[in-house]
Design a protein around this motif. Structure first.
Motif, short mmCIF file in Angstrom:
data_model
loop_
_atom_site.label_atom_id
_atom_site.label_comp_id
_atom_site.label_asym_id
_atom_site.label_seq_id
_atom_site.Cartn_x
_atom_site.Cartn_y
_atom_site.Cartn_z
N PHE A 277 33.17 27.94 46.35
CA PHE A 277 33.21 29.34 46.77
C PHE A 277 33.06 30.29 45.59
O PHE A 277 33.10 31.51 45.75
CB PHE A 277 34.50 29.63 47.53
CG PHE A 277 34.55 28.99 48.89
CD1 PHE A 277 33.82 29.50 49.95
CD2 PHE A 277 35.30 27.85 49.10
CE1 PHE A 277 33.85 28.91 51.20
CE2 PHE A 277 35.34 27.24 50.34
CZ PHE A 277 34.61 27.76 51.39
N TYR A 278 32.88 29.72 44.41
CA TYR A 278 32.66 30.52 43.20
C TYR A 278 31.33 30.18 42.51
O TYR A 278 30.66 31.05 41.98
CB TYR A 278 33.79 30.30 42.20
CG TYR A 278 35.18 30.64 42.71
CD1 TYR A 278 35.64 31.96 42.71
CD2 TYR A 278 36.03 29.64 43.18
CE1 TYR A 278 36.92 32.27 43.17
CE2 TYR A 278 37.31 29.94 43.64
CZ TYR A 278 37.75 31.25 43.64
OH TYR A 278 39.01 31.55 44.09
N ASN A 279 30.98 28.87 42.50
CA ASN A 279 29.86 28.43 41.64
C ASN A 279 28.50 28.46 42.31
O ASN A 279 27.50 28.04 41.71
CB ASN A 279 30.15 27.04 41.08
CG ASN A 279 30.15 25.95 42.14
OD1 ASN A 279 29.78 26.16 43.29
ND2 ASN A 279 30.59 24.76 41.76
N GLY A 280 28.42 28.90 43.56
CA GLY A 280 27.13 29.03 44.21
C GLY A 280 26.78 27.92 45.18
O GLY A 280 25.81 28.06 45.94
N SER A 281 27.53 26.82 45.19
CA SER A 281 27.19 25.77 46.15
C SER A 281 27.47 26.23 47.58
O SER A 281 26.84 25.77 48.53
CB SER A 281 27.95 24.48 45.85
OG SER A 281 29.34 24.64 46.05
N LYS A 282 28.42 27.16 47.74
CA LYS A 282 28.64 27.82 49.02
C LYS A 282 28.44 29.33 48.87
O LYS A 282 27.72 29.95 49.64
CB LYS A 282 30.06 27.55 49.53
CG LYS A 282 30.43 26.09 49.73
CD LYS A 282 31.82 25.98 50.31
CE LYS A 282 32.33 24.55 50.32
NZ LYS A 282 32.71 24.06 48.97
N ILE A 283 29.12 29.89 47.86
CA ILE A 283 29.07 31.33 47.60
C ILE A 283 29.03 31.53 46.08
O ILE A 283 29.66 30.77 45.34
CB ILE A 283 30.32 32.05 48.17
CG1 ILE A 283 30.32 32.00 49.70
CG2 ILE A 283 30.40 33.50 47.69
CD1 ILE A 283 31.59 32.56 50.33
N THR A 284 28.31 32.53 45.66
CA THR A 284 28.28 32.88 44.23
C THR A 284 29.30 33.98 43.97
O THR A 284 29.22 35.06 44.55
CB THR A 284 26.87 33.37 43.82
OG1 THR A 284 25.94 32.30 44.01
CG2 THR A 284 26.86 33.80 42.36
N ASP A 285 30.27 33.71 43.11
CA ASP A 285 31.36 34.66 42.85
C ASP A 285 31.86 34.50 41.42
O ASP A 285 33.00 34.10 41.19
CB ASP A 285 32.49 34.43 43.85
CG ASP A 285 33.59 35.50 43.79
OD1 ASP A 285 33.45 36.44 42.99
OD2 ASP A 285 34.57 35.36 44.54
N PRO A 286 31.03 34.82 40.43
CA PRO A 286 31.46 34.65 39.04
C PRO A 286 32.57 35.59 38.62
O PRO A 286 33.36 35.27 37.72
CB PRO A 286 30.18 34.91 38.25
CG PRO A 286 29.36 35.81 39.13
CD PRO A 286 29.65 35.34 40.52
N ALA A 287 32.68 36.75 39.27
CA ALA A 287 33.68 37.74 38.86
C ALA A 287 35.10 37.22 39.10
O ALA A 287 35.96 37.27 38.22
CB ALA A 287 33.46 39.05 39.60
N THR A 297 33.53 28.88 36.30
CA THR A 297 32.96 27.82 37.14
C THR A 297 32.74 26.52 36.39
O THR A 297 32.37 25.51 36.99
CB THR A 297 31.63 28.29 37.75
OG1 THR A 297 30.74 28.68 36.70
CG2 THR A 297 31.85 29.48 38.70
N ALA A 298 32.97 26.50 35.08
CA ALA A 298 32.85 25.28 34.28
C ALA A 298 34.18 24.52 34.20
O ALA A 298 34.26 23.48 33.53
CB ALA A 298 32.36 25.60 32.87
N THR A 299 35.21 25.01 34.85
CA THR A 299 36.52 24.35 34.85
C THR A 299 36.41 22.95 35.47
O THR A 299 35.75 22.78 36.49
CB THR A 299 37.53 25.20 35.64
OG1 THR A 299 37.65 26.48 35.01
CG2 THR A 299 38.89 24.54 35.69
N PRO A 300 37.03 21.93 34.88
CA PRO A 300 36.95 20.56 35.42
C PRO A 300 37.43 20.48 36.86
O PRO A 300 38.37 21.17 37.26
CB PRO A 300 37.87 19.76 34.49
CG PRO A 300 37.88 20.54 33.22
CD PRO A 300 37.80 21.98 33.62
N VAL A 301 36.79 19.62 37.66
CA VAL A 301 37.14 19.46 39.06
C VAL A 301 37.36 17.99 39.41
O VAL A 301 36.91 17.10 38.70
CB VAL A 301 36.03 20.03 39.98
CG1 VAL A 301 35.89 21.53 39.77
CG2 VAL A 301 34.69 19.33 39.73
#
Length: 511
Positions: A277-287, A297-301
């Motif tokens: 919901f942040y990195n663009g795979s569903k929604i782009t939300d860098p803010a 969005t580079a945080t480990p998952v």
């Protein structure tokens, strides 16, 4: 603020060794308010937020850490999350004392009304977690050693009545500050009667939406003169960098009072599902990603249940916390500092509740789109606020929300005008609520998923589902439907406690 008698205990509600003998309501109410906030975001093993957060993909186990057992398989026992039951009933003992002591005493009318709101809030936590619970026979100590269980729908109706009473009382008392003693004793709204009334009415709206079609409320009307919350409801009894005095979310996920990383956060990882919901795979939300996660969005998952050492997680102090140490943290996002207020309800939730009520025809004030957009903007605003409640310099929620819509031009989850059916509108509202609740109200996100089916999950791909890869659930979605009643109830109240299946029995409002 010192806790005068609500000490931590692992007891059922049948006995009350901490029964108040001489405390005054102006000392008991603030303790109960602070304890309620702590029950939401306290220790990472028991708080309501932690309980729900892992079920809906806010976080998962980190790699190379053992001992997850039932947490990743969902094969919970009567010991899992049991402290939530004990803590909430402990708080409710305090609340009931305030209500009984202040009833009919004009000098304490505001305390009485506030305690009834707090009673509704805490009992709703219990109902939404356990369904049927002791209510009419609860909180009576030795007079009722084995309290009967009431139907969840009946409890919801009673809570609606309590909130109606509170709204009337606060409205009658005025729209400004309450009595000096109430102002001094109130760590939530500093005695602001109008805000208390709005909080009560917003909580009532939440109950009405969850109980729609299943609960016979005395009234589903809402007072336009009172309105709903337009700002975050934050508890702050004087949090600071002292032992036992820190903001509970900070104390659980960041640093202790001595400035040492608590360690727990480094054992958990952000999931690919929420990151989508942040990195663009569903929604782009860098803010929002930039103020929620340490590396954006580079945080480990990692997906829940994957326990190899290669599972993504950060190093201490945290895999996701914004900041570098106990003194040079950013003071924005979710963990704002040891002295920040602890939220009981976000303004974003208030707006999303109103938007859903608009869609369902339960509220004619405002429009679904206007309330939806106010809800998303309020989510940006909360994350941009620092530990003092001021919006950080250089941050503008309205500007970033406009950019958010431009960055997702084809998504009805962001651009509400693209949601053409009521079901699409509901999906947009609940999905944005899910994003706004991230790491703060995991239990509410889990409630909403079970109630509405949103946000959507599908398949087994880690980007499209938050279900554990080692789930033992027999439910269609491979998730639990609820948690077990605590062990002490089977020990001390066996004749009344229901036997349930955590993979098939549901809370009354669930789909």
């Amino acid at each position: 603020m010192a806790t005068i008698f609500s000490c931590k205990k692992d007891l059922d509600i049948n006995t009350n060794p901490n029964k108040v003998t001489g405390a005054t309501v102006d000392l008991v109410l603030p303790t109960a308010i602070a304890a309620t906030a702590k029950s939401i975001s306290t220790t990472t093993t028991q708080g309501y937020n932690f309980m729900g957060g892992q079920q809906v993909g806010y976080f998962a186990n980190g790699g190379g850490v053992s001992g997850w057992a039932g947490i990743v398989s969902y094969k919970w026992t009567t010991g899992n999350f049991a402290d939530n039951w004990a803590t909430s009933y402990d708080v409710l003992n305090d609340v009931e004392y305030v209500i009984k002591t202040s009833e009919g005493n004009a000098a304490y009318n505001e305390f009485n009304a506030a305690a009834k709101v707090l009673k509704a809030y805490n009992y709703s936590l219990l109902v939404d977690t356990y369904n049927d619970i002791p209510y009419t026979e609860a909180l009576q100590g030795d007079e009722r050693l084995q309290p009967a269980y009431d139907k969840a729908t009946d409890i919801y109706k009673s809570l609606g009545d309590l909130l109606d009473q509170s709204i009337v009382a606060f409205k009658a008392a005025g729209t400004g500050k309450g009595t000096p003693v109430f102002v001094k004793a109130d760590p939530l709204f500093a005695g602001d009667l109008s805000k208390w009334a709005k909080f009560a009415q917003t909580l009532k709206l939440k109950l009405v939406l969850k109980g729609e079609g299943k609960v016979t409320f005395a009234s589903k009307a809402f007072d336009a003169a009172v309105g709903f919350l337009t700002e975050d409801a934050l508890v702050n009894p004087g949090y600071g960098k002292l032992d036992g005095k820190q903001n509970p979310l900070w104390n659980s996920w960041a640093y202790n009072f001595a400035g040492t990383a608590v360690g727990a956060a480094s054992q958990y990882a952000v999931t690919p599902y929420i990151m989508g919901f942040y990195n663009g795979s569903k929604i782009t939300d860098p803010a929002r990603a930039a103020v929620v996660y340490k590396s954006g969005t580079a945080t480990p998952v990692n997906q829940l249940g994957f326990q190899e050492s290669s599972a993504g997680r950060g190093l201490a102090p945290s895999s996701w916390f914004i900041g570098t140490n106990a003194t040079t943290y950013s003071k924005i996002g979710i963990l704002k500092g040891p002295d920040a207020g602890a939220p009981l309800m976000l303004a974003s939730e208030s707006y999303f509740l109103q938007a859903e009520a608009n869609v369902r025809g339960l509220l004619s004030v405002g429009t679904a789109q206007a309330n939806f957009e106010s809800g998303v903007t309020a989510s940006f605003t909360y994350l941009y606020k620092d530990n003092t409640g001021a919006v950080t310099a250089g941050k503008n929620a309205k500007t970033d929300f406009d950019a958010y819509k431009v960055a997702n031009p084809l998504s009805p989850l962001v651009n509400f005008s693209l949601a053409t059916t009521n079901e699409q509108k509901l999906e947009a509202i609940i999905t944005q609520k899910y994003i706004a609740f991230n790491m703060m109200f995991g239990h509410e996100a889990w409630n909403e998923y079970r109630r509405t089916g949103y946000p959507k999950i599908s398949g087994t791909d880690k980007n499209t589902t938050f279900v554990s890869i080692v789930s033992e659930s027999t439910a269609a979605d491979k998730l639990p439907t609820r948690i077990q009643y605590p062990a002490n109830e089977f020990k001390y109240n066996a004749k009344n406690v229901p036997t349930i299946n955590i993979f098939s029995d549901k809370i009354f409002w669930a789909k």
